[in-house]
Design a protein around this motif. Structure first.
Motif, short mmCIF file in Angstrom:
data_model
loop_
_atom_site.label_atom_id
_atom_site.label_comp_id
_atom_site.label_asym_id
_atom_site.label_seq_id
_atom_site.Cartn_x
_atom_site.Cartn_y
_atom_site.Cartn_z
N MET A 1 0.83 -1.19 0.00
CA MET A 1 0.00 0.00 0.00
C MET A 1 0.87 1.25 0.00
N GLY A 2 1.95 1.21 0.74
CA GLY A 2 2.81 2.38 0.83
C GLY A 2 3.29 2.87 -0.52
N LYS A 3 3.71 1.93 -1.39
CA LYS A 3 4.16 2.32 -2.73
C LYS A 3 3.05 2.97 -3.53
N ARG A 4 1.86 2.41 -3.45
CA ARG A 4 0.74 2.98 -4.19
C ARG A 4 0.41 4.38 -3.69
N LEU A 5 0.47 4.58 -2.38
CA LEU A 5 0.10 5.88 -1.82
C LEU A 5 1.10 6.97 -2.17
N THR A 6 2.34 6.61 -2.45
CA THR A 6 3.33 7.63 -2.81
C THR A 6 2.98 8.31 -4.12
N ARG A 7 2.11 7.70 -4.92
CA ARG A 7 1.67 8.34 -6.17
C ARG A 7 0.75 9.51 -5.89
N TYR A 8 0.26 9.63 -4.67
CA TYR A 8 -0.74 10.65 -4.34
C TYR A 8 -0.16 11.72 -3.43
N SER A 9 0.85 12.39 -3.92
CA SER A 9 1.43 13.50 -3.17
C SER A 9 0.37 14.59 -3.03
N THR A 10 0.32 15.19 -1.86
CA THR A 10 -0.66 16.25 -1.67
C THR A 10 -0.38 17.43 -2.60
N ASP A 11 0.85 17.54 -3.09
CA ASP A 11 1.17 18.61 -4.04
C ASP A 11 0.34 18.49 -5.31
N THR A 12 0.03 17.26 -5.71
CA THR A 12 -0.76 17.06 -6.94
C THR A 12 -2.22 17.44 -6.75
N LEU A 13 -2.66 17.57 -5.51
CA LEU A 13 -4.05 17.92 -5.22
C LEU A 13 -4.26 19.43 -5.12
N ALA A 14 -3.17 20.17 -4.88
CA ALA A 14 -3.28 21.61 -4.68
C ALA A 14 -3.92 22.28 -5.89
N GLY A 15 -4.92 23.12 -5.62
CA GLY A 15 -5.57 23.89 -6.65
C GLY A 15 -6.70 23.17 -7.38
N LEU A 16 -6.89 21.88 -7.11
CA LEU A 16 -7.98 21.17 -7.76
C LEU A 16 -9.31 21.60 -7.17
N GLU A 17 -10.30 21.67 -8.02
CA GLU A 17 -11.65 22.05 -7.58
C GLU A 17 -12.68 21.17 -8.28
N GLY A 18 -13.87 21.16 -7.74
CA GLY A 18 -15.00 20.49 -8.38
C GLY A 18 -14.73 19.03 -8.66
N GLU A 19 -15.11 18.61 -9.86
CA GLU A 19 -15.01 17.20 -10.24
C GLU A 19 -13.57 16.70 -10.22
N ALA A 20 -12.62 17.54 -10.61
CA ALA A 20 -11.22 17.12 -10.59
C ALA A 20 -10.76 16.82 -9.17
N ALA A 21 -11.19 17.61 -8.20
CA ALA A 21 -10.83 17.38 -6.80
C ALA A 21 -11.47 16.09 -6.28
N VAL A 22 -12.73 15.89 -6.61
CA VAL A 22 -13.44 14.69 -6.17
C VAL A 22 -12.79 13.45 -6.78
N ASP A 23 -12.47 13.51 -8.08
CA ASP A 23 -11.84 12.37 -8.74
C ASP A 23 -10.49 12.03 -8.11
N ALA A 24 -9.70 13.06 -7.83
CA ALA A 24 -8.38 12.83 -7.23
C ALA A 24 -8.50 12.24 -5.82
N LEU A 25 -9.42 12.76 -5.04
CA LEU A 25 -9.63 12.23 -3.69
C LEU A 25 -10.14 10.80 -3.76
N GLN A 26 -11.06 10.54 -4.68
CA GLN A 26 -11.58 9.19 -4.81
C GLN A 26 -10.48 8.22 -5.20
N ALA A 27 -9.61 8.60 -6.12
CA ALA A 27 -8.51 7.73 -6.53
C ALA A 27 -7.63 7.38 -5.33
N LEU A 28 -7.37 8.37 -4.49
CA LEU A 28 -6.57 8.12 -3.29
C LEU A 28 -7.30 7.16 -2.35
N LEU A 29 -8.55 7.42 -2.06
CA LEU A 29 -9.31 6.59 -1.13
C LEU A 29 -9.49 5.16 -1.64
N GLU A 30 -9.60 5.00 -2.94
CA GLU A 30 -9.77 3.66 -3.50
C GLU A 30 -8.54 2.78 -3.29
#
Length: 126
Positions: A1-30
């Motif tokens: 799991m650790g390796k997979r989670l490293t793909r989701y740096s919080t830097d990549t989430l900065a500035g996302l809004e709306g559907e893009a933010a929801v999609d990024a968060l969902q990808a992380l949670l999945e």
């Protein structure tokens, strides 16, 4: 799991809004859900490890660290996405993730989900 989670740096989430933010968060949670064979096996091992920690104190520090790491990743993601009260929201999502983790994994993940995990959690349609 650790390796997979490293793909989701919080830097990549900065500035996302709306559907893009929801999609990024969902990808992380999945990444925490048993949506394929690798994550299903990982979920089984994790669950057994947690059960073992309940009766054998030697395993507790490891399980506590895993829980803290998951909480930190989710809280940071919510904070970067400017979700109000990210720590409280993370606790809610973690509880829901725990429930979903115990469900049998599908044999195949559908390409288009009629209802996403985050929609179910009240984050809107995706």
């Amino acid at each position: 799991m650790g390796k997979r989670l490293t793909r989701y740096s919080t830097d990549t989430l900065a500035g996302l809004e709306g559907e893009a933010a929801v999609d990024a968060l969902q990808a992380l949670l999945e990444e925490f859900l048993p949506l394929d064979d690798a994550r299903r096996v990982e979920s089984i091992v994790l669950t057994e490890f947690i059960v073992a920690a309940r009766v054998n104190p030697i395993f507790r520090p490891v399980t506590e660290q895993m829980a803290a790491d998951m909480r930190q990743v989710i809280t940071q993601a919510l904070d970067v996405l400017e979700v109000p009260e990210p720590a409280e929201e993370a606790e809610r999502l973690i509880a829901i993730l725990g429930d979903f983790r115990n469900l049998p994994a599908p044999t195949a993940v559908p390409a288009a989900r009629p209802m996403s995990f985050l929609y179910f959690c009240g984050y809107g349609a995706v």
